[in-house]
Design an enzyme around this catalytic site. Structure first.
Site, PDB file in Angstrom:
ATOM      1  N   TYR A 111       0.683  -1.060  -0.095  1.00 40.53           N
ATOM      2  CA  TYR A 111       0.421  -0.431  -0.051  1.00 40.53           C
ATOM      3  C   TYR A 111       1.096   1.309   0.037  1.00 40.53           C
ATOM      4  O   TYR A 111       1.969   1.477   0.403  1.00 40.53           O
ATOM      5  CB  TYR A 111      -1.088  -0.236   1.549  1.00 40.53           C
ATOM      6  CG  TYR A 111      -2.188   0.975   1.535  1.00 40.53           C
ATOM      7  CD1 TYR A 111      -2.734   1.517   0.850  1.00 40.53           C
ATOM      8  CD2 TYR A 111      -1.430   2.352   1.595  1.00 40.53           C
ATOM      9  CE1 TYR A 111      -3.426   2.060   0.659  1.00 40.53           C
ATOM     10  CE2 TYR A 111      -2.555   3.565   2.134  1.00 40.53           C
ATOM     11  CZ  TYR A 111      -3.629   3.401   1.494  1.00 40.53           C
ATOM     12  OH  TYR A 111      -4.234   4.637   1.338  1.00 40.53           O
ATOM     13  N   TRP A 113       0.641   5.973  -2.020  1.00 37.28           N
ATOM     14  CA  TRP A 113       0.919   6.416  -3.101  1.00 37.28           C
ATOM     15  C   TRP A 113       1.934   6.335  -4.042  1.00 37.28           C
ATOM     16  O   TRP A 113       1.388   6.983  -4.739  1.00 37.28           O
ATOM     17  CB  TRP A 113       1.015   8.060  -2.029  1.00 37.28           C
ATOM     18  CG  TRP A 113      -0.561   8.006  -0.996  1.00 37.28           C
ATOM     19  CD1 TRP A 113      -1.454   7.712  -0.598  1.00 37.28           C
ATOM     20  CD2 TRP A 113      -1.781   9.657  -2.303  1.00 37.28           C
ATOM     21  NE1 TRP A 113      -2.356   8.673  -0.618  1.00 37.28           N
ATOM     22  CE2 TRP A 113      -2.724   9.209  -1.282  1.00 37.28           C
ATOM     23  CE3 TRP A 113      -1.370  10.045  -3.339  1.00 37.28           C
ATOM     24  CZ2 TRP A 113      -3.742   9.682  -2.028  1.00 37.28           C
ATOM     25  CZ3 TRP A 113      -2.570  11.357  -3.958  1.00 37.28           C
ATOM     26  CH2 TRP A 113      -3.655  10.960  -2.503  1.00 37.28           C
TER      27      TRP A 113
HETATM   28  P1  PGD Z   1       3.742   8.002   1.652  1.00 34.68           P
HETATM   29  O1  PGD Z   1       4.354   8.764   2.889  1.00 34.68           O
HETATM   30  O2  PGD Z   1       2.805   8.375   0.491  1.00 34.68           O
HETATM   31  O3  PGD Z   1       2.316   7.205   3.190  1.00 34.68           O
HETATM   32  O4  PGD Z   1       0.195   6.890   3.874  1.00 34.68           O
HETATM   33  P2  PGD Z   1       1.650   6.527   2.104  1.00 34.68           P
HETATM   34  O5  PGD Z   1       1.999   5.211   2.273  1.00 34.68           O
HETATM   35  O6  PGD Z   1       1.161   6.177   1.205  1.00 34.68           O
HETATM   36  O7  PGD Z   1       4.549   6.949   1.276  1.00 34.68           O
HETATM   37  C1  PGD Z   1       4.385   6.387  -0.339  1.00 34.68           C
HETATM   38  C2  PGD Z   1       6.678   6.147  -0.214  1.00 34.68           C
HETATM   39  O8  PGD Z   1       6.214   5.585  -1.336  1.00 34.68           O
HETATM   40  C3  PGD Z   1       7.235   6.861   0.496  1.00 34.68           C
HETATM   41  O9  PGD Z   1       8.010   6.870   1.356  1.00 34.68           O
HETATM   42  C4  PGD Z   1       7.991   7.619  -0.931  1.00 34.68           C
HETATM   43  O10 PGD Z   1       9.927   7.870  -0.690  1.00 34.68           O
HETATM   44  C5  PGD Z   1       7.350   6.645  -1.536  1.00 34.68           C
HETATM   45  N1  PGD Z   1       8.325   5.710  -3.224  1.00 34.68           N
HETATM   46  C6  PGD Z   1       7.080   7.411  -3.839  1.00 34.68           C
HETATM   47  N2  PGD Z   1       7.711   7.580  -5.419  1.00 34.68           N
HETATM   48  C7  PGD Z   1       8.330   5.952  -4.994  1.00 34.68           C
HETATM   49  C8  PGD Z   1       8.314   5.332  -6.204  1.00 34.68           C
HETATM   50  O11 PGD Z   1       8.615   5.775  -8.087  1.00 34.68           O
HETATM   51  N3  PGD Z   1       9.281   4.121  -6.292  1.00 34.68           N
HETATM   52  C9  PGD Z   1       9.525   3.309  -4.473  1.00 34.68           C
HETATM   53  N4  PGD Z   1      10.017   2.464  -4.592  1.00 34.68           N
HETATM   54  N5  PGD Z   1       9.334   4.655  -3.810  1.00 34.68           N
HETATM   55  C10 PGD Z   1       8.233   5.874  -4.106  1.00 34.68           C
HETATM   56  C11 PGD Z   1      -0.274   7.419   3.198  1.00 34.68           C
HETATM   57  C12 PGD Z   1      -1.579   6.545   4.350  1.00 34.68           C
HETATM   58  O12 PGD Z   1      -0.800   7.376   5.722  1.00 34.68           O
HETATM   59  C13 PGD Z   1      -2.966   7.507   3.987  1.00 34.68           C
HETATM   60  S1  PGD Z   1      -3.428   7.506   2.227  1.00 34.68           S
HETATM   61  C14 PGD Z   1      -3.725   7.624   4.714  1.00 34.68           C
HETATM   62  S2  PGD Z   1      -5.234   8.917   5.016  1.00 34.68           S
HETATM   63  C15 PGD Z   1      -3.612   7.626   6.216  1.00 34.68           C
HETATM   64  N6  PGD Z   1      -3.172   9.202   6.806  1.00 34.68           N
HETATM   65  C16 PGD Z   1      -3.419   9.115   8.493  1.00 34.68           C
HETATM   66  C17 PGD Z   1      -4.644   9.722   9.350  1.00 34.68           C
HETATM   67  O13 PGD Z   1      -4.934  10.787   9.135  1.00 34.68           O
HETATM   68  N7  PGD Z   1      -4.066   9.569  10.629  1.00 34.68           N
HETATM   69  C18 PGD Z   1      -3.083   8.745  10.943  1.00 34.68           C
HETATM   70  N8  PGD Z   1      -2.772   8.519  12.758  1.00 34.68           N
HETATM   71  N9  PGD Z   1      -2.249   7.705  10.452  1.00 34.68           N
HETATM   72  C19 PGD Z   1      -3.323   7.995   8.476  1.00 34.68           C
HETATM   73  N10 PGD Z   1      -1.987   6.968   8.086  1.00 34.68           N
HETATM   74  C20 PGD Z   1      -2.352   6.916   6.779  1.00 34.68           C
END
Ligand code: PGD
Length: 763
Positions: A111, A113
């Site tokens: 999972y 983004w």
């Molecule tokens: P990101 O920080 O977007 O968080 O959780 P998610 O895991 O999606 O992580 C994406 C990672 O992918 C980053 O570390 C980035 O460096 C890496 N990345 C980006 N591009 C690439 C690529 O091309 N290749 C590779 N291999 N890596 C890449 C988000 C999730 O967190 C979401 S959607 C929600 S809505 C939730 N919100 C909450 C909340 O409101 N409150 C709490 N306490 N916790 C939450 N967690 C949730």
């Protein structure tokens, strides 16, 4: 200095152009974006930051003792290895697990983004690889964003995507809406982002225009700034997590004063009489009247009754932030919001009714693109086992244990290898100390990352991935009018490789290169994906430039569909000809399907239920752990905008002056937030924009344990997920409940530990 040659690119937080001025990357928002996001300015510092991963690494314990459960993840040294060695080791391990345990032993939910380009989207890449080259994987379903809504909406209104994306538009609100009841608000920090890219941030301007025409906005929630100033909203402070009670109170006034739209309820809905029995207290002896609601949510009873009376008889739109359902019993506010809109007779009218999650993300409130947009085919996964996405620790800690989900009695699979690319569970998951224990159970954890997140640090095999700026791609989504030719802006960092190239090399070692690549390199794939859209444009006799022309132009304006209100609008116009895709074909105020599941934590109609996690005793404050304004989730936490928002290197926690005073906390002090699950540091900011009794610490500061050897280390940086509770919303959807947590806050008086979250581990 030379004027930089700017090239187009896109991100989840905006379309932009960028180029180099000497050693500095200059980033400019797309000229037609009326309200670009400051998050764009995370790129310049991030691109060559020390937090980037330079080379493949393997955990020493894994190298020396082989795969197996261990609590050394995140504690052992990581050893640099060559690409060939890393890929050989990983291909061998994938084969070992598949042969010994079947592909059911591999968890590839992965999972996250990822990044905006549709070809290099890491989650799509890893799924395609596991399906085609390995033979399948255990997947996850739904999202951390909307875990409860994903499951309940199809039972009561219709499938998630059509009833969220294709519903009430901002254009319709500007034109028609008289009153917006915004539960949880519509914070522009949330609508600043949208998966696949956003070329025009229209929300702030639309609220300004609607307000100027006379539309009134009411914001229900604990934080005053969850609506932009432009909305001119009246703030109705509401105790966190009590929206369902407030809405029941509003509904009670409507029902008892005859203000509900009986004709609408009769013709378009099922289950109102059953719900009314509960509402009026015929079933349980408790009338859910304004006084009852007031005692729970803190809004004065008179005000509740006055709002209900004002709402009746005008064009009302009920909106609801994703965050409301990211909490215990998160299904209930979604359901009750829809019921409130139904009682007002507004569902399906232009600018009225219920638009779940409008303003929570850039995708909603827009018109749909009229042709298909690029997406990477992911192959077929023969594995039936899955988990609701936020149940990962439960799965790893309890293989073989039963769990409920949406009417099904399921069993957690026995996972041996976890593969992650494009997500950060040490950001997104709850109760991170428990997550560490869960990851200790598997044989191998594989992570592709571009930067040293805590997830990468906990891996056995870490493979350095390029970041979006280092690749060509196509940016597009079904609700944005621009398709963007994402040009490469920088060479790969150190030894980083594209996820695609990593998977192609692994597929080769597994004898599946040709099947995985279909003989294309990355550019070949991008051209191939573009062709689908081009052909659809040509078929409609619209300008359909060939790939080279599109690439040189840098963008393509996409045709948009008419603003019809989607399936809900069509149902309102003709319920017989266009029934809703619910079991009854109507709006389900009570659901026989859900009632038949027999879940005590999700009965057959909207219900207020007591919660397990409430402030009191040693944890007397509510913590709202919401989305950050300075980055997307945890991405580029080390970038300029994000780093610049910290204080003394820590994430900033807001606290009401009354609560701060009671604790001797002054502006800028470092505080410790703690509860029975964990503790973190943050910097205090005093604010009257939140209710007394509530503190707010956004998610996304990278987890940074003071001493990794501790079982419950202090996170010195400010990641609220060390505090949050890891439990599902209910047996129906098992969604994430990370939004609300009970905590205590105190001034931190010890020696301030340094923040090392962005320092690479010593290799
Ligand atoms: P990101 O920080 O977007 O968080 O959780 P998610 O895991 O999606 O992580 C994406 C990672 O992918 C980053 O570390 C980035 O460096 C890496 N990345 C980006 N591009 C690439 C690529 O091309 N290749 C590779 N291999 N890596 C890449 C988000 C999730 O967190 C979401 S959607 C929600 S809505 C939730 N919100 C909450 C909340 O409101 N409150 C709490 N306490 N916790 C939450 N967690 C949730």
């Amino acid at each position: 200095m030379d004027v930089p040659d700017l090239k187009p690119h896109s991100s989840h937080w905006g379309v932009f152009r960028a180029g180099w001025q000497g050693d500095t990357l200059v980033v400019e928002p797309h000229p037609s974006d009326p309200d670009p996001s400051a998050i764009l300015q995370n790129f310049p510092e991030a691109v060559r930051h020390r937090a980037r991963i330079a080379q493949p690494m393997v955990r020493r314990g894994w190298l020396e003792h082989g795969p197996g459960p261990t609590d050394r993840r995140g504690r052992d040294e990581l050893v640099p290895v060559s690409w060939d060695r890393a890929l050989d080791l990983l291909a061998g391990e994938l084969r070992r697990v598949r042969d010994a345990h079947g592909v059911e032993g591999i968890f590839g939910g992965s999972y996250g983004w990822s990044s905006a380009g549709r070809f290099h989207h890491a989650q799509s890449q890893v799924h395609r690889f596991l399906n085609i080259a390995v033979g399948g994987y255990v997947r996850s379903v739904n999202s951390y964003s909307a875990g409860a809504a994903n499951v309940i909406l199809p039972h009561i209104l219709g499938p998630f995507e059509p009833v969220t994306r294709h519903s009430v538009t901002w254009e319709a609100i500007v034109q028609h809406t008289g009153l917006v009841l915004a539960f949880g608000g519509m914070a522009v920090r949330n609508s600043a982002v949208g998966g696949g890219g956003v070329s025009r941030h229209v929300e702030r301007g639309a609220m300004r225009e609607a307000a100027a025409r006379g539309c009134r906005f009411l914001l229900f929630g604990p934080l005053r700034d969850d609506l932009p100033q432009e909305a001119g909203a009246e703030w109705v402070p509401l105790s966190p997590g009590t929206d369902t009670a407030l809405m029941l109170g509003l509904a009670h006034t409507l029902a008892t004063e005859g203000l509900h739209d009986r004709a609408f309820l009769d013709r378009f809905c099922v289950g109102y009489p059953e719900f009314e029995d509960y509402l009026l207290g015929r079933t349980d002896g408790v009338a859910k009247d304004a006084a009852w609601a007031s005692a729970i949510c803190g809004v004065p009873a008179d005000q509740i009754m006055a709002i209900a009376r004002q709402a009746a008889g005008q064009r009302v739109l009920v909106t609801m932030a994703h965050s409301l359902q990211r909490a215990e019993h998160g299904e209930q506010p979604v359901w009750m919001g829809m019921v409130l809109a139904a009682m007002l007779g507004q569902i399906g009218l232009p600018g009225g009714g219920f638009n779940y999650a409008l303003g929570s993300i850039a995708h909603y409130g827009k018109r749909m693109v009229a042709v298909p947009v690029a997406g990477l085919p992911q192959g077929r996964n023969p594995v039936r086992a899955f988990i609701p996405v936020a149940r990962i620790s439960d799965m790893l800690l309890n293989p073989g244990a039963p769990f409920d989900y949406n009417g099904q009695a399921l069993t957690y699979p026995d996972v041996k290898l976890v593969y992650w690319a494009g997500g950060n569970p040490f950001h997104h998951h709850q109760d991170l100390n428990r997550l560490r224990e869960a990851f200790a159970k598997v044989d191998t954890l594989v992570v592709h990352e571009s930067a040293w997140t805590a997830t990468a640090r906990h891996a056995d095999i870490v493979l350095p991935a390029t970041m979006t700026l280092e690749r060509e791609d196509i940016g597009a989504t079904t609700t944005d009018p621009l398709m963007v030719a994402m040009h490469r802006l920088a060479p790969p960092f150190a030894e980083a490789r594209d996820d695609y190239d990593i998977f192609a090399a692994l597929a080769e070692r597994l004898g599946k290169r040709e099947e995985f690549t279909e003989g294309r390199d990355a550019r070949g794939w991008i051209e191939h994906l573009y062709e689908r859209t081009r052909a659809a444009l040509a078929e409609k006799n619209l300008p359909a430039p060939d790939f080279e022309t599109f690439w040189q132009q840098g963008e393509l304006e996409m045709p948009l569909e008419e603003d019809t209100g989607g399936i809900v609008g069509a149902f309102r116009r003709d319920p017989e000809a266009a029934p809703l895709p619910t079991p009854s074909g109507k709006v389900e105020i009570a659901s026989a399907t859900i009632a038949a599941f027999g879940y005590d934590d999700c009965p057959g109609h909207p219900t207020w239920m007591d919660r397990v996690e409430v402030p009191g005793g040693e944890a007397p404050l509510w913590l709202v752990a919401n989305q950050p304004a300075t980055r997307l989730h945890s991405q580029l936490d080390f970038g300029g905008t994000s780093a610049g928002s910290k204080h003394r290197g820590r994430e900033v926690m807001r606290i009401h002056p009354t609560d701060a005073g009671a604790r001797g906390v002054a502006e800028g002090d470092i505080v410790r937030l703690f509860n029975q699950r964990g503790a973190c540091l943050a910097a205090a900011a005093l604010s009257e924009d939140l209710m007394p009794g509530v503190v707010q610490l956004p998610t996304g500061a990278w987890y940074d344990p003071a001493d990794a050897e501790d079982a419950k280390p202090l996170c010195v940086h400010g990641n609220p997920n060390v505090l949050t509770r890891d439990a599902g919303t209910s047996r129906l959807s098992q969604g994430c409940t990370g939004q609300l947590t009970a905590v205590q806050v105190e001034r931190f008086t010890g020696n301030l530990p340094p923040v090392k979250a962005w320092d690479p581990p010593v290799g």
